[in-house]
Scaffold this motif. Structure first.
Motif, short mmCIF file in Angstrom:
data_model
loop_
_atom_site.label_atom_id
_atom_site.label_comp_id
_atom_site.label_asym_id
_atom_site.label_seq_id
_atom_site.Cartn_x
_atom_site.Cartn_y
_atom_site.Cartn_z
N GLY A 508 1.06 -1.27 0.16
CA GLY A 508 -0.02 -0.05 -0.11
C GLY A 508 0.89 1.24 -0.03
N LEU A 509 2.08 1.31 0.76
CA LEU A 509 2.86 2.31 0.78
C LEU A 509 3.62 2.74 -0.52
N TYR A 510 3.76 1.45 -1.22
CA TYR A 510 4.38 1.48 -2.59
C TYR A 510 3.39 2.18 -3.53
N ALA A 511 2.18 1.79 -3.32
CA ALA A 511 1.13 2.45 -4.22
C ALA A 511 1.28 4.06 -4.00
N VAL A 512 1.24 4.65 -2.77
CA VAL A 512 1.40 5.81 -2.36
C VAL A 512 2.49 6.52 -3.13
N LEU A 513 3.67 5.83 -3.20
CA LEU A 513 5.08 6.20 -3.72
C LEU A 513 4.88 6.40 -5.20
N GLY A 514 4.27 5.48 -5.80
CA GLY A 514 4.08 5.52 -7.03
C GLY A 514 3.15 6.51 -7.66
N ALA A 515 1.90 6.82 -6.88
CA ALA A 515 1.15 8.08 -7.24
C ALA A 515 1.96 9.40 -6.99
N ALA A 516 2.68 9.40 -5.94
CA ALA A 516 3.44 10.66 -5.88
C ALA A 516 4.59 10.79 -7.16
N SER A 517 5.25 9.56 -7.57
CA SER A 517 6.29 9.68 -8.34
C SER A 517 5.57 10.26 -9.83
N LEU A 518 4.29 9.81 -10.09
CA LEU A 518 3.84 9.88 -11.28
C LEU A 518 3.31 11.35 -11.60
N MET A 519 2.98 11.73 -10.36
CA MET A 519 2.52 13.20 -10.49
C MET A 519 3.77 14.15 -10.37
N ALA A 520 5.00 14.00 -9.88
CA ALA A 520 6.04 14.72 -10.31
C ALA A 520 6.42 14.70 -11.64
N GLY A 521 6.39 13.36 -12.14
CA GLY A 521 6.87 13.09 -13.46
C GLY A 521 6.06 13.91 -14.58
N SER A 522 4.90 14.07 -14.28
CA SER A 522 3.98 14.90 -15.20
C SER A 522 3.79 16.27 -14.86
#
Length: 783
Positions: A508-522
C-alpha cells in the motif's frame, strides 16, 4: 505598445495581414501558432477553456500619476486600516465559501454515485448483468450529458481543470470570462455530474478554479452586470489586489480538494503564483485554515448519518498512519526505481496527452454537437470497460482473518462480490466498480499483500492509462490529479508485489510512492506534492522516501519535456513568461527587439483631441509615451533642445478623457484641482477601452487635452543595450505590462524612447519568428 499574442483562431500571412480561418470555435490547435513574420506582432487570441477569446495583459504595475500621488498623501490611518481589514475579511470569505462548495460537491458526488452503485449491485445480486450494464451506462451517460451541455452551451471556459488559465492570470494575462458567476456555477454542477458519472477525472482542478472564481467575484463586488457599489470595495478596483485574492482562492481550492491546508499554500507558491511576498503567504494560510475548519465541521455532522451515503470518514482522505516499518539500505533500490519509472511514464503521459488534445481539437472544431457526442462516447466507453472488465478476473476467496466484511455489493468496500459466488470476491471489480476516491483508498490499503492479483493490477493500470489520455480534453470540468494518482498507485503496487520479501515496505505504501512519482513526473511539482501526500496519508514516516522519489521523478521528467500545465498553456496560445530565459537571449539586446517592431506612437504632454482620436482609431496599442520639450538646464551628456520623457499614459485613460469630454479651448497645463474634480482616483482603475461609442464633434476635435495629470511619471525603463534575458527577468518579476526602451545617449531632436516591450515581444517563440538566425545558430527551439 501593441498587445499581441500568439494565437490559435487566426494566422498572419507574410504581409502581416490578419486572415480569418472560419468560426472562432472551429479553429484547430494543429495550425502553426504564428506564421513567419519579420515583425514582433500577432493577433491577441488564445484558447480559454474551450473558447477562443481576445486576451490582453494585466496592469500589475502601480500607475503613479498625479491623482494617485494625491490620494496616497491624503489617506487617513482609518482608511489604511479599512483596507487591511477588508483584505483579511475577503481571505476569510474565500476560505468559507470554498469550503462550503467543496462540501456540497462531495455530498452530491458520493450520494449520486452511491445510489447508482447500489442500484447496479441490486441487479448483480439477481444475476441480471445486462440490465445492470444498461443501468450503469445509462446513468453515466445522463450525468455526462448534463455536464457537457452546460459547458458547451453556457460556459465554455468551465471545461477542463482551469489551472493553466489561473497560472496565466497570475503571470499577468487577462483571461476573459474565466472567473465569472456563470463559469463558477457550471463548474460546480458540471464537476458533480462528470465525477459522479465515473469518468476518469477528479474534482481537484475544478475546485481550484471554483476557489479563484469566488475570490474574483468577492473582489469586484459581484458579477459584471450586478456589482455592489460599496465605497470600501473601491480599494480592490485594481489588478494587483485581485491577483492576491485569486492566489488565496487557488490555495483554498487545493486545500478543499485534498484537505491539505499547508499543501494548498505551497501549491499556490510553487505551481500557480508568479509573484509572491510574505503578507500574501499569511493570507493564503488563513484562507486554507478556514477551509479546514469548515470541512472538519461538516465531517463531524456527517458522522451522525445526516449526509446520506457520504460516509463517516475523517479529515484524512487516505489514512495509512497505522502502518509502521523501518528502512533498510536495500530499500534505496526500489525507491530509486519507482522514481525513475514515474519520471519516464509522466513524460510519456504528457507527450501522448499533447497528441490527444490536438486530435480532440479537430473533432471539437466541427461544432457543439460534436463536442457533446465526444463526451458521451468517452462516457460510454468508460462505463463498458468499468463494468465488463471485472468479468475477465478470477474470483478470489475471502480471507477469514480480515475483519472487513467480505464479500459485498454495496457502493463501497474493499472486497466487491460482483459475479463471484458466496465467500469469494472480484479484486478487479473492487477497483473499477466504485468511485475514483474509493478506488484510490482501496489500492492504498495496507497489510493486504494478496488482495489484488498481478493480472488485475495490470488490467487496472492499462485501462486507466487509456482513460487518462482520452478523458481529459472532453467538454466537461476535469482535474488531472486523481487520474494520475490512479495510474501511479497501480504501478507502485505492482512494483511492491514484485519486490515481495526483498523489501520491508508495504504494498500500500508502494502505491502511495507510485502515485507521488507519477504526479511529479507529469506535473513537475516537488515541495507542495510532498506536503499534500503527507497530509493525505497522515504518515510522517513516508516523508524521507517521498522526497527522494519526487526529486528523482521530476529530474527524469524534466529531461524529456515540460510539465503538463506548461504544455497546455502552449497549446492554448497563452503568452506565459517562463522564469528562466533562454541562453541565447543574452546575445540579443532589447534595442534589437525595438528595431524589429513598428515605430513608437507618442503623444505630447498637451495634445490635440484630433490627434488622440486618430491614435485610438488607427492603433491597438494599450499605452503611449508622453513627451515634452525639456524646460530645464540640460544635464551633462544631454544636448540642448532635447525632448524629455514625461511618462506613459494608458489607452483606457485616454478613452475616459474623451468620454468625460475633459477638453481645453487653449493649449495649457491644468491645475491640480481641475483634474480631481473630473476624475476620482478609483475610477481610473476601471478598464474602459471601448472607443466605438464615443462621438466627438468637429469643433471638439480642435480642442486640447492636458495628459500630464493622468500620465504615469515613473514607468520602468531599460537601456537599449540591455540583454533580452535581463529584461525578461525584470518584466516577469515586477509584473509589468509595458517596458520602455530608452537610448544610451540622447541626441538633440531625437525621441527619448526607442521602443516599448510587451510580454509577447519577450516570448522566445515570437523572438525566433523575428530572428530565425538565432534558432539556426544556437540549434535551440523555444517552447
Amino acid at each position: 505598445m501593441g498587445e499581441v499574442t500568439n494565437h490559435i483562431g487566426t494566422s498572419i500571412n507574410y504581409n502581416g495581414e490578419e486572415r480569418e480561418q472560419g468560426d472562432a470555435e472551429s479553429n484547430t490547435l494543429n495550425q502553426p501558432l504564428v506564421k513567419a513574420n519579420r515583425k514582433l506582432s500577432s493577433t491577441p487570441l488564445a484558447l480559454v477553456g474551450t473558447k477562443v477569446s481576445h486576451i490582453e495583459s494585466l496592469d500589475y504595475e502601480i500607475n503613479e500619476n498625479d491623482l494617485f500621488k494625491h490620494d496616497w498623501r491624503k489617506r487617513s490611518k482609518t482608511q489604511v486600516l479599512q483596507y487591511i481589514f477588508l483584505k483579511w475579511t475577503f481571505a476569510c470569505l474565500v476560505g468559507l465559501f470554498t469550503g462550503l462548495i467543496a462540501t456540497l460537491i462531495n455530498l452530491a458526488v458520493e450520494n449520486i454515485a452511491g445510489y447508482k452503485l447500489l442500484a447496479v449491485g441490486h441487479f448483480l445480486a439477481q444475476e441480471r448483468y445486462v440490465t445492470g450494464l444498461m443501468m450503469f451506462a445509462g446513468a453515466n451517460l445522463g450525468l455526462t450529458l448534463i455536464a457537457s451541455v452546460l459547458c458547451v452551451c453556457f460556459a465554455p471556459t468551465a471545461a477542463g481543470p482551469g489551472i493553466p488559465e489561473i497560472k496565466a492570470y497570475l503571470n499577468g494575462i487577462d483571461t476573459p470570462n474565466m472567473f465569472g458567476a456563470t463559469t463558477m456555477f457550471v463548474k460546480i454542477i458540471g464537476s458533480i455530474g462528470a465525477v459522479a458519472a465515473g469518468l476518469d477525472l477528479g474534482k481537484e482542478g475544478p475546485l481550484v478554479h471554483i476557489g479563484t472564481c469566488i475570490a474574483s467575484l468577492l473582489g469586484q463586488g459581484g458579477t459584471d452586470n450586478h456589482r455592489i457599489k460599496w465605497r470600501w470595495l473601491r480599494y480592490f478596483n485594481n489588478d494587483r489586489d485581485r491577483r492576491d485574492l485569486i492566489t488565496c482562492g487557488s490555495a483554498a481550492g487545493v486545500c478543499a480538494a485534498f484537505r491539505s491546508p499547508v499543501g494548498g499554500v505551497l501549491f499556490a507558491l510553487e505551481e500557480v503564483a508568479t509573484w509572491w511576498r510574505s503578507a500574501l503567504l499569511w493570507r493564503t494560510f488563513f484562507s486554507t485554515a478556514v477551509v479546514v475548519v469548515v470541512l472538519r465541521g461538516f465531517i463531524e455532522i456527517c458522522k451522525s448519518g445526516k449526509c446520506g451515503l457520504f460516509g463517516s470518514g475523517g479529515l484524512i482522505m487516505f489514512d495509512v498512519s497505522h502502518v509502521t516499518y523501518t528502512y533498510h539500505v536495500t530499500d534505496i533500490i526500489p525507491v530509486t526505481l519507482i522514481g525513475v519509472i514515474g519520471g519516464v511514464l509522466g513524460s510519456l503521459y504528457n507527450h501522448f496527452l499533447h497528441k490527444v488534445l490536438r486530435l480532440y481539437n479537430l473533432i471539437n472544431a466541427k461544432g457543439k454537437i460534436h463536442k457533446v457526442l465526444l463526451s458521451l462516447s468517452v462516457s460510454l466507453f468508460t462505463s463498458v470497460c468499468l463494468y465488463g472488465l471485472p468479468f475477465l478476473a478470477t474470483c478470489k476467496p475471502c480471507d477469514p482473518s480480515i475483519k472487513e466484511r467480505c464479500p459485498t455489493n454495496g457502493r463501497s468496500g474493499n472486497f466487491k462480490q460482483f459475479h463471484c459466488p458466496k465467500g469469494y470476491y472480484s479484486d478487479l471489480a473492487t477497483l473499477l466498480l466504485t468511485t475514483n476516491v474509493d478506488a484510490v483508498r482501496n489500492i492504498f490499503s495496507s497489510n493486504t499483500p494478496n488482495e489484488f492479483s498481478m493480472g488485475s493490477l495490470w488490467i487496472f493500470f492499462v485501462l486507466y492509462c487509456i482513460l487518462g489520455l482520452f478523458t481529459f480534453g472532453i467538454a466537461t470540468p476535469s482535474g488531472l490529479f486523481l487520474p494520475i494518482i490512479l495510474m501511479g498507485s497501480a504501478y507502485g503496487r505492482m512494483l511492491g508485489g514484485v519486490m515481495g520479501s526483498y523489501t520491508s515496505i508495504d504494498q500500500g505504501l508502494y502505491a502511495v510512492l507510485g502515485a507521488a512519482s507519477l504526479m511529479a513526473g507529469s506535473m513537475r511539482m516537488t515541495v507542495s506534492l510532498c506536503v499534500i501526500f503527507l497530509e493525505l496519508t497522515n504518515n510522517l514516516l513516508l516523508l524521507p522516501i517521498t522526497m527522494i522519489v519526487l526529486l528523482i521523478a521530476k529530474t527524469v521528467g524534466d529531461s524529456f519535456n515540460p510539465s503538463i500545465y506548461d504544455i497546455i498553456l502552449h497549446l492554448k496560445g497563452l503568452p506565459f513568461l517562463e522564469a528562466n530565459p533562454e541562453p541565447w537571449m543574452r546575445n540579443l539586446s532589447v534595442g534589437d527587439l525595438g528595431d524589429a517592431k513598428p515605430p513608437v506612437v507618442t503623444l505630447q504632454g498637451v495634445e490635440k483631441v484630433a490627434r488622440i482620436v486618430d491614435v485610438l482609431k488607427n492603433t491597438t496599442h494599450n499605452a503611449f509615451p508622453v513627451l515634452d520639450e525639456a524646460q530645464v538646464v540640460p544635464q551633462v551628456g544631454v544636448a540642448t533642445g532635447a525632448i524629455e520623457l514625461h511618462g506613459l499614459i494608458l489607452r483606457a485613460h485616454l478613452v475616459k478623457v474623451l468620454k468625460k469630454r475633459w477638453f481645453l479651448t487653449e493649449k495649457r497645463r491644468t491645475e491640480e484641482w481641475e483634474v480631481r474634480e473630473k476624475f476620482p482616483w478609483d475610477e481610473l482603475a476601471e478598464r474602459e477601452d471601448n472607443f466605438d461609442d464615443v462621438a466627438i464633434t468637429s469643433s471638439e476635435m480642435q480642442m486640447y487635452v492636458d495628459l500630464h495629470p493622468l500620465t504615469n511619471t515613473t514607468p520602468y525603463t531599460v537601456m537599449e543595450n540591455m540583454s533580452v534575458a535581463k529584461a525578461l527577468v525584470l518584466f516577469r518579476q515586477v509584473g509589468l505590462r509595458h517596458l520602455l526602451i530608452v537610448p544610451k545617449i540622447q541626441v538633440s531632436g531625437m525621441s527619448p524612447v526607442v521602443g516599448i516591450l510587451t510580454r509577447q515581444d519577450l516570448r522566445a517563440y515570437n523572438i525566433l519568428q523575428a530572428f530565425p538566425h538565432l534558432e539556426k545558430s544556437k540549434g535551440r527551439k523555444a517552447h
